[in-house]
Scaffold this motif. Structure first.
Motif, short mmCIF file in Angstrom:
data_model
loop_
_atom_site.label_atom_id
_atom_site.label_comp_id
_atom_site.label_asym_id
_atom_site.label_seq_id
_atom_site.Cartn_x
_atom_site.Cartn_y
_atom_site.Cartn_z
N THR A 162 0.85 -1.18 0.00
CA THR A 162 0.00 0.00 0.00
C THR A 162 0.88 1.23 0.00
O THR A 162 1.76 1.37 0.85
CB THR A 162 -0.91 0.03 1.25
N LYS A 163 0.65 2.12 -0.96
CA LYS A 163 1.43 3.35 -1.02
C LYS A 163 1.12 4.22 0.19
O LYS A 163 -0.04 4.40 0.56
CB LYS A 163 1.11 4.10 -2.31
N VAL A 164 2.16 4.76 0.81
CA VAL A 164 1.98 5.57 2.00
C VAL A 164 1.35 6.91 1.62
O VAL A 164 1.74 7.54 0.64
CB VAL A 164 3.34 5.80 2.71
N ASN A 165 0.36 7.32 2.40
CA ASN A 165 -0.30 8.59 2.18
C ASN A 165 0.72 9.72 2.26
O ASN A 165 1.44 9.87 3.25
CB ASN A 165 -1.37 8.77 3.28
N LYS A 166 0.79 10.55 1.21
CA LYS A 166 1.79 11.63 1.16
C LYS A 166 1.58 12.63 2.30
O LYS A 166 2.54 13.21 2.80
CB LYS A 166 1.73 12.35 -0.19
N SER A 167 0.34 12.84 2.71
CA SER A 167 0.09 13.76 3.82
C SER A 167 0.73 13.24 5.11
O SER A 167 1.29 14.01 5.89
CB SER A 167 -1.42 13.94 4.02
N PHE A 200 -6.23 29.99 4.49
CA PHE A 200 -6.39 28.54 4.44
C PHE A 200 -6.90 27.97 5.77
O PHE A 200 -6.86 26.75 5.96
CB PHE A 200 -5.06 27.87 4.09
N TYR A 201 -7.37 28.82 6.66
CA TYR A 201 -7.81 28.35 7.97
C TYR A 201 -8.89 27.27 7.81
O TYR A 201 -9.93 27.49 7.20
CB TYR A 201 -8.35 29.52 8.79
N ARG A 202 -8.57 26.10 8.30
CA ARG A 202 -9.45 24.94 8.25
C ARG A 202 -9.87 24.57 6.83
O ARG A 202 -11.00 24.15 6.59
CB ARG A 202 -10.68 25.16 9.14
N ARG A 203 -8.95 24.74 5.90
CA ARG A 203 -9.20 24.34 4.50
C ARG A 203 -8.28 23.19 4.07
O ARG A 203 -8.31 22.79 2.91
CB ARG A 203 -8.99 25.53 3.57
N ILE A 204 -7.46 22.69 5.00
CA ILE A 204 -6.47 21.66 4.67
C ILE A 204 -6.73 20.42 5.52
O ILE A 204 -6.85 20.52 6.74
CB ILE A 204 -5.03 22.17 4.90
N LEU A 207 -3.09 15.08 7.54
CA LEU A 207 -3.01 13.62 7.36
C LEU A 207 -3.84 13.16 6.18
O LEU A 207 -4.02 11.96 5.96
CB LEU A 207 -3.42 12.87 8.63
N GLY A 208 -4.38 14.11 5.40
CA GLY A 208 -5.09 13.75 4.18
C GLY A 208 -6.51 13.26 4.37
O GLY A 208 -7.15 12.81 3.42
N VAL A 209 -7.04 13.34 5.59
CA VAL A 209 -8.40 12.87 5.86
C VAL A 209 -9.17 13.97 6.58
O VAL A 209 -8.60 14.85 7.22
CB VAL A 209 -8.41 11.58 6.71
N ALA A 210 -10.50 13.90 6.48
CA ALA A 210 -11.34 14.89 7.14
C ALA A 210 -11.15 14.79 8.66
O ALA A 210 -11.20 13.69 9.22
CB ALA A 210 -12.80 14.66 6.78
N PRO A 211 -10.91 15.92 9.34
CA PRO A 211 -10.70 15.89 10.79
C PRO A 211 -11.99 15.51 11.52
O PRO A 211 -13.06 16.04 11.23
CB PRO A 211 -10.27 17.32 11.12
N GLU A 216 -17.91 12.86 14.60
CA GLU A 216 -18.26 14.18 14.09
C GLU A 216 -17.16 14.74 13.20
O GLU A 216 -15.99 14.84 13.61
CB GLU A 216 -18.51 15.14 15.26
N VAL A 217 -17.50 15.10 11.97
CA VAL A 217 -16.56 15.77 11.08
C VAL A 217 -16.49 17.23 11.48
O VAL A 217 -17.50 17.95 11.46
CB VAL A 217 -16.99 15.64 9.60
N LEU A 218 -15.30 17.70 11.88
CA LEU A 218 -15.16 19.05 12.41
C LEU A 218 -15.30 20.11 11.33
O LEU A 218 -15.88 21.17 11.56
CB LEU A 218 -13.80 19.18 13.11
N TYR A 219 -14.76 19.86 10.16
CA TYR A 219 -14.90 20.80 9.05
C TYR A 219 -14.54 20.11 7.76
O TYR A 219 -13.82 19.11 7.74
CB TYR A 219 -14.02 22.05 9.24
N LYS A 220 -15.08 20.64 6.67
CA LYS A 220 -14.79 20.10 5.35
C LYS A 220 -13.65 20.91 4.73
O LYS A 220 -13.72 22.14 4.68
CB LYS A 220 -16.03 20.15 4.46
N ALA A 221 -12.65 20.21 4.26
CA ALA A 221 -11.47 20.88 3.70
C ALA A 221 -11.25 20.42 2.27
O ALA A 221 -11.25 19.21 2.00
CB ALA A 221 -10.24 20.56 4.56
N PRO A 222 -11.05 21.35 1.34
CA PRO A 222 -10.90 20.97 -0.07
C PRO A 222 -9.51 20.49 -0.47
O PRO A 222 -9.33 19.93 -1.55
CB PRO A 222 -11.25 22.26 -0.81
N LEU A 223 -8.51 20.73 0.39
CA LEU A 223 -7.13 20.41 0.03
C LEU A 223 -6.52 19.43 1.03
O LEU A 223 -6.87 19.43 2.21
CB LEU A 223 -6.28 21.68 0.00
N SER A 224 -5.59 18.60 0.55
CA SER A 224 -4.89 17.67 1.44
C SER A 224 -3.56 18.28 1.87
O SER A 224 -2.97 19.10 1.15
CB SER A 224 -4.65 16.33 0.76
#
Length: 380
Positions: A162-167, A200-204, A207-211, A216-224
């Motif tokens: 499994t390729k390691v997540n770049k984040s 970029f506050y809370r837009r990233i 670890l590449g996954v939704a926090p 509960e998903v804390l916020y939706k972020a469009p970028l990894s």
């Protein structure tokens, strides 16, 4: 090289059979093993032979460069099959006091055909021509393992990887005490996501996954995290591994008058340990973007706020940086005036609205968007 080499091993028993674990200097193993590349061995019938993929000529130099770094390591084993006809004598058993059946000492003829590589051909090939002294490798070898089992091992090991997540890769640079382009990029990315004054506050997605907190998903972020950090690295270094190694050796990284023209706009700041300046410029520029396109930046359902938009905007930043540097001006006001021009010209361009229909998320969408942004910015 001597006619034979002695390898002291321990014996393991596994369902597939017995194997032996030992240590061999890398330069010695190069003369003892080769890969059985899968190839056509009959022109008419196209009969295939061998189990290995072809050697990647681009990957080997990358591995060689890593091998020559100050803290290189290959703690995992090269997996081999030993042809018993190259064993010079019955393995010598050396008793020990550990309660097992002792150590096994093999004397093996020095011959390129002694071992066939089951897994690890690229790692081993990287040592050919590498500028190193001592570098021991861990080997695990079977003796006369049937070709069917060799092929099964190779395919199982490589298919199931499994390729390691770049984040995650970038996030782990936080635990490093050594300065590097990757660590700087990670810390800037984290600051961009956590500083409340950041565009970029809370837009990233760290670890590449939704926090999440529980379910509960804390916020939706469009970028990894990996996407944001990699683009920052690209503005610092064209060879981050070598730069890290240079710093680890206590030397200064090289600077060039052509760095900005090459896109390495933040390299000088990095060399001077002015990471704060990189962060400030990133905030100035992307705050200007957010102010110029408030609806698009807020809605996150368009190319500008997604990965292709970030990539295109980072490429535009290189051009904007080069232009602003001429007047020693990288302020928010400079970027704000530039992005206001981009918005004004984009609104006049009715044929290319900022939608996914105009700039698809896959394929050439980023390059197409960058070209338009540069045109709207009226940058040469």
């Amino acid at each position: 090289m001597p006619d034979t080499i002695r390898i002291t091993t321990i014996r393991l028993s596994q369902p597939i059979g017995e194997l032996y674990i030992g240590r061999v200097p890398a330069k010695a193993l190069i003369d003892l093993a080769e890969a059985d590349i899968r190839r056509i061995t009959d022109r008419e019938m196209e009969i295939m032979s061998g189990i290995q993929r072809g050697l990647s000529q681009s990957r080997v130099p990358q591995i060689r460069k890593y091998i020559e770094t100050v803290d290189a390591s290959f703690p995992n084993s090269i997996i081999l099959n030993l042809d018993s006809k190259f064993i010079s004598s019955r393995p010598e058993v050396i008793p020990n006091n550990c309660g097992d059946d002792g150590l096994y000492c093999f004397e093996i003829a020095t011959d390129k055909n002694a071992f066939k590589i089951i897994d690890g051909q690229h790692r081993l090939s990287g040592f050919d021509g590498a500028k190193i002294d001592d570098f021991d490798l861990l080997i695990a070898f079977f003796i006369d393992l049937p070709l069917e089992d060799q092929a099964y091992l190779f395919s199982t090991i490589n298919v199931n990887q499994t390729k390691v997540n770049k984040s995650l890769v970038y996030d782990l640079f936080e635990v490093s005490e050594s300065r590097s382009p990757q660590r700087t990029a990670h810390l800037i990315t984290k600051a961009l996501n956590t500083d409340e004054d950041s565009p970029f506050y809370r837009r990233i997605k760290l670890l590449g996954v939704a926090p999440k907190f529980g379910d509960e998903v804390l916020y939706k972020a469009p970028l990894s995290q990996g996407t944001v950090a990699q683009r920052i690295v690209d503005t610092i270094s064209s060879d981050p591994m070598s730069d890290r190694d240079t710093i680890r050796r206590g030397n200064q990284i090289a600077l060039s008058d052509a760095d900005v023209q090459k896109g390495l706009i933040f390299r000088k700041f990095f060399s001077e340990e002015k990471d704060w300046a990189i962060l400030r410029i990133m905030k100035n520029y992307f705050r200007a973007v957010a102010d110029a396109f408030p609806d698009l930046w807020e809605k996150q359902d368009n190319p500008l706020s997604k990965t292709i938009g970030y990539g295109a905007l980072m490429r535009l930043l290189v051009d904007a940086f080069a232009e602003g540097s001429k007047n020693n001006d990288l302020s928010f006001d400079y970027f704000s005036n530039l992005l206001a021009k981009v918005r004004e010209n984009s609104e006049k361009d009715a044929e290319m609205p900022l939608t996914f229909e105009s700039f698809p998320a896959a394929g050439s969408g980023e390059s197409k968007l960058y070209g338009k942004l540069k045109e709207w910015a009226e940058l040469a």
